[in-house]
Design a protein around this motif. Structure first.
Motif, PDB file in Angstrom:
ATOM      1  N   GLY A  87       0.741  -1.301   0.066  1.00 38.00           N
ATOM      2  CA  GLY A  87       0.147  -0.022  -0.304  1.00 38.00           C
ATOM      3  C   GLY A  87       0.756   1.318   0.019  1.00 38.00           C
ATOM      4  N   ALA A  88       0.448   2.606  -0.121  1.00 45.44           N
ATOM      5  CA  ALA A  88       0.660   3.604  -0.023  1.00 45.44           C
ATOM      6  C   ALA A  88      -0.053   4.722   0.047  1.00 45.44           C
ATOM      7  CB  ALA A  88       1.609   4.087  -1.501  1.00 45.44           C
ATOM      8  N   GLY A  89       0.222   5.871   0.842  1.00 46.84           N
ATOM      9  CA  GLY A  89      -0.814   6.930   0.943  1.00 46.84           C
ATOM     10  C   GLY A  89      -0.099   8.221   0.431  1.00 46.84           C
ATOM     11  N   ASP A  90      -0.715   9.260   1.059  1.00 44.84           N
ATOM     12  CA  ASP A  90       0.163  10.400   0.543  1.00 44.84           C
ATOM     13  C   ASP A  90       1.498  10.837   1.219  1.00 44.84           C
ATOM     14  OD1 ASP A  90      -1.914  11.569  -0.979  1.00 44.84           O
ATOM     15  OD2 ASP A  90      -2.763  12.662   0.508  1.00 44.84           O
ATOM     16  N   TRP A  91       1.547  10.310   2.422  1.00 47.36           N
ATOM     17  CA  TRP A  91       2.870  10.444   3.204  1.00 47.36           C
ATOM     18  C   TRP A  91       3.921   9.236   3.089  1.00 47.36           C
ATOM     19  CZ3 TRP A  91       3.952  15.499   5.060  1.00 47.36           C
ATOM     20  CH2 TRP A  91       3.182  16.313   5.142  1.00 47.36           C
ATOM     21  N   ALA A  92       3.460   7.868   2.941  1.00 51.79           N
ATOM     22  CA  ALA A  92       4.356   6.872   3.030  1.00 51.79           C
ATOM     23  C   ALA A  92       3.869   5.678   2.359  1.00 51.79           C
ATOM     24  CB  ALA A  92       4.098   6.373   4.526  1.00 51.79           C
ATOM     25  N   ILE A  93       4.824   4.691   2.075  1.00 53.60           N
ATOM     26  CA  ILE A  93       4.546   3.472   1.713  1.00 53.60           C
ATOM     27  C   ILE A  93       4.253   2.477   2.585  1.00 53.60           C
ATOM     28  CG2 ILE A  93       5.681   4.076  -0.753  1.00 53.60           C
ATOM     29  CD1 ILE A  93       7.897   2.208   0.297  1.00 53.60           C
ATOM     30  N   ALA A  94       3.916   1.542   2.380  1.00 55.48           N
ATOM     31  CA  ALA A  94       3.880   0.144   3.297  1.00 55.48           C
ATOM     32  C   ALA A  94       4.237  -0.912   2.756  1.00 55.48           C
ATOM     33  CB  ALA A  94       2.461   0.160   3.779  1.00 55.48           C
ATOM     34  N   GLU A  98       9.593  14.105  -1.882  1.00 52.80           N
ATOM     35  CA  GLU A  98       9.422  12.876  -2.486  1.00 52.80           C
ATOM     36  C   GLU A  98       8.308  12.099  -1.692  1.00 52.80           C
ATOM     37  OE1 GLU A  98      13.280  11.056  -2.368  1.00 52.80           O
ATOM     38  OE2 GLU A  98      14.465  12.830  -2.902  1.00 52.80           O
ATOM     39  N   ILE A  99       7.452  12.513  -0.979  1.00 51.47           N
ATOM     40  CA  ILE A  99       6.275  11.751  -0.460  1.00 51.47           C
ATOM     41  C   ILE A  99       5.500  11.269  -1.584  1.00 51.47           C
ATOM     42  CG2 ILE A  99       6.229  13.022   1.921  1.00 51.47           C
ATOM     43  CD1 ILE A  99       3.946  14.638   0.673  1.00 51.47           C
ATOM     44  N   PRO A 100       5.022  10.043  -1.379  1.00 52.23           N
ATOM     45  CA  PRO A 100       4.311   9.539  -2.467  1.00 52.23           C
ATOM     46  C   PRO A 100       3.041  10.163  -3.159  1.00 52.23           C
ATOM     47  CG  PRO A 100       4.640   7.921  -0.772  1.00 52.23           C
ATOM     48  CD  PRO A 100       4.866   9.243  -0.156  1.00 52.23           C
ATOM     49  N   LEU A 101       2.230  10.970  -2.123  1.00 51.09           N
ATOM     50  CA  LEU A 101       1.062  11.456  -2.573  1.00 51.09           C
ATOM     51  C   LEU A 101       0.068  10.549  -3.563  1.00 51.09           C
ATOM     52  CD1 LEU A 101       1.674  15.167  -3.717  1.00 51.09           C
ATOM     53  CD2 LEU A 101       0.464  14.399  -1.674  1.00 51.09           C
ATOM     54  N   ALA A 102       0.082   9.237  -3.067  1.00 51.11           N
ATOM     55  CA  ALA A 102      -0.664   8.384  -3.666  1.00 51.11           C
ATOM     56  C   ALA A 102      -2.296   8.655  -3.863  1.00 51.11           C
ATOM     57  CB  ALA A 102      -0.599   6.937  -3.022  1.00 51.11           C
ATOM     58  N   TYR A 103      -2.803   9.327  -2.642  1.00 53.51           N
ATOM     59  CA  TYR A 103      -4.291   9.915  -2.772  1.00 53.51           C
ATOM     60  C   TYR A 103      -4.371  11.179  -3.437  1.00 53.51           C
ATOM     61  CZ  TYR A 103      -4.671   6.212   0.909  1.00 53.51           C
ATOM     62  OH  TYR A 103      -4.737   4.979   1.512  1.00 53.51           O
ATOM     63  N   SER A 104      -3.607  11.956  -3.011  1.00 51.11           N
ATOM     64  CA  SER A 104      -3.825  13.486  -3.555  1.00 51.11           C
ATOM     65  C   SER A 104      -3.032  13.829  -4.980  1.00 51.11           C
ATOM     66  CB  SER A 104      -3.126  14.448  -2.642  1.00 51.11           C
ATOM     67  OG  SER A 104      -4.051  14.409  -1.271  1.00 51.11           O
ATOM     68  N   GLY A 105      -2.161  12.762  -5.526  1.00 61.61           N
ATOM     69  CA  GLY A 105      -1.368  13.182  -6.562  1.00 61.61           C
ATOM     70  C   GLY A 105      -2.219  12.801  -7.962  1.00 61.61           C
ATOM     71  N   PRO A 106      -1.628  12.735  -8.906  1.00 65.06           N
ATOM     72  CA  PRO A 106       0.073  12.655  -8.923  1.00 65.06           C
ATOM     73  C   PRO A 106       0.732  14.210  -8.982  1.00 65.06           C
ATOM     74  CG  PRO A 106      -1.006  12.568 -11.314  1.00 65.06           C
ATOM     75  CD  PRO A 106      -2.213  12.509 -10.244  1.00 65.06           C
ATOM     76  N   TRP A 107       1.934  14.219  -8.412  1.00 61.21           N
ATOM     77  CA  TRP A 107       2.581  15.184  -8.103  1.00 61.21           C
ATOM     78  C   TRP A 107       3.886  15.587  -9.489  1.00 61.21           C
ATOM     79  CZ3 TRP A 107       5.650  16.710  -3.185  1.00 61.21           C
ATOM     80  CH2 TRP A 107       6.025  18.177  -3.130  1.00 61.21           C
ATOM     81  N   PRO A 108       3.499  16.277 -10.505  1.00 58.35           N
ATOM     82  CA  PRO A 108       4.528  16.394 -11.505  1.00 58.35           C
ATOM     83  C   PRO A 108       5.892  16.804 -11.066  1.00 58.35           C
ATOM     84  CG  PRO A 108       2.428  17.684 -12.150  1.00 58.35           C
ATOM     85  CD  PRO A 108       2.366  17.215 -10.771  1.00 58.35           C
ATOM     86  N   GLU A 109       6.646  15.869 -11.849  1.00 57.11           N
ATOM     87  CA  GLU A 109       8.214  16.020 -11.490  1.00 57.11           C
ATOM     88  C   GLU A 109       8.752  17.320 -11.569  1.00 57.11           C
ATOM     89  OE1 GLU A 109      10.324  13.678 -10.199  1.00 57.11           O
ATOM     90  OE2 GLU A 109       8.681  12.404 -10.144  1.00 57.11           O
ATOM     91  N   GLU A 110       8.278  18.269 -12.577  1.00 58.07           N
ATOM     92  CA  GLU A 110       8.775  19.649 -12.551  1.00 58.07           C
ATOM     93  C   GLU A 110       8.358  20.346 -11.543  1.00 58.07           C
ATOM     94  OE1 GLU A 110       5.166  19.054 -15.313  1.00 58.07           O
ATOM     95  OE2 GLU A 110       7.112  17.920 -14.914  1.00 58.07           O
ATOM     96  N   GLU A 111       7.101  20.162 -10.831  1.00 54.39           N
ATOM     97  CA  GLU A 111       6.598  20.877 -10.107  1.00 54.39           C
ATOM     98  C   GLU A 111       7.620  20.582  -8.522  1.00 54.39           C
ATOM     99  OE1 GLU A 111       2.648  20.613  -9.102  1.00 54.39           O
ATOM    100  OE2 GLU A 111       2.029  21.237 -11.150  1.00 54.39           O
TER     101      GLU A 111
END
Length: 221
Positions: free
Chosen positions: A29-36, A191-204
């Motif tokens: 699993g993964a969330g916004d802040w961490a992976i599991a 580098e947080i995953p942002l699995a829920y709120s993302g995606p977070w573009p690499e350029e940003e």
């Protein structure tokens, strides 16, 4: 947990993840802040975050409230290089939302059956607010209530950093973030995953990283 002990003093989230994967732990699993990652025997899960200011407060709650059996069993905890966090706990399963809501309401009301837990939650949160910039309020998300393998309800993650405010400030006024959070405690905040709120573009991500680096240079004079 031997893996936690074996990690070097400067190990970051990448080193922690690779060590667990090499030992047979698997992504679960993964969330916004961490992976599991789940242990090979299925009994434990490692939560690995590149940047989590509230991690030590959650770990402290698990330690302090352990006698209640209303928090997950904590096997190990350590801070990681650059502001990351590693918490190893028992494997948990989701529960019905109605049960979760009732449990949270009981904590909020300091009901007798959860009074010790409620006091621990509030006292640790009070300290977190005093010590952490951008500490959020208590999280009443029912997803933060789960079940242990023995069926008991547990509170998992009541503390969080106010990510939207923190990251908005990092983008618009990086000097304000640099002034309040030391570099070695936010090195990997992009580098947080942002699995829920993302995606977070690499350029940003890269732009925010550059802005924080420039603010660090200004602070260093």
């Amino acid at each position: 947990m031997p893996l936690v002990i074996a990690l070097g003093a400067e190990a970051d989230h990448r080193a922690a993840e690779q060590a667990h994967l090499a030992a047979g732990w698997t992504p679960c699993g993964a969330g916004d802040w961490a992976i599991a990652l789940r242990s090979p025997d299925g009994s434990a899960v490692a939560r690995i975050s590149p940047f989590d200011p509230t991690g030590p407060y959650t770990a402290e709650l698990y330690r302090r409230a352990a006698p209640t059996r209303q928090v997950p069993v904590r096997f190990a905890h350590r801070r990681l290089g650059g502001g990351g966090d590693l918490l190893v706990m028992e494997w948990l399963s989701p529960t019905q939302e109605t049960d979760a809501v009732a449990f949270l309401e009981a904590i909020d009301a300091s009901a007798p059956e959860v009074a010790v837990l409620a006091e621990s939650v509030r006292s640790i949160h009070t300290r977190a607010i005093e010590e952490l910039p951008w500490c959020g309020p208590l999280d009443a998300n029912p997803a933060n209530v789960m079940r242990g393998t023995d069926g008991r309800l547990v509170l998992t993650d009541p503390y969080y950093a106010d990510g939207p405010s923190l990251y908005a400030t990092a983008g618009s006024d990086p000097d304000a973030v640099v002034a309040r959070i030391p570099e070695d405690q936010r090195r990997f905040m992009t580098e947080i995953p942002l699995a829920y709120s993302g995606p977070w573009p690499e350029e940003e991500r890269a732009e925010m990283h550059r802005g924080l680096a420039a603010a660090d240079a200004r602070l260093a004079g």
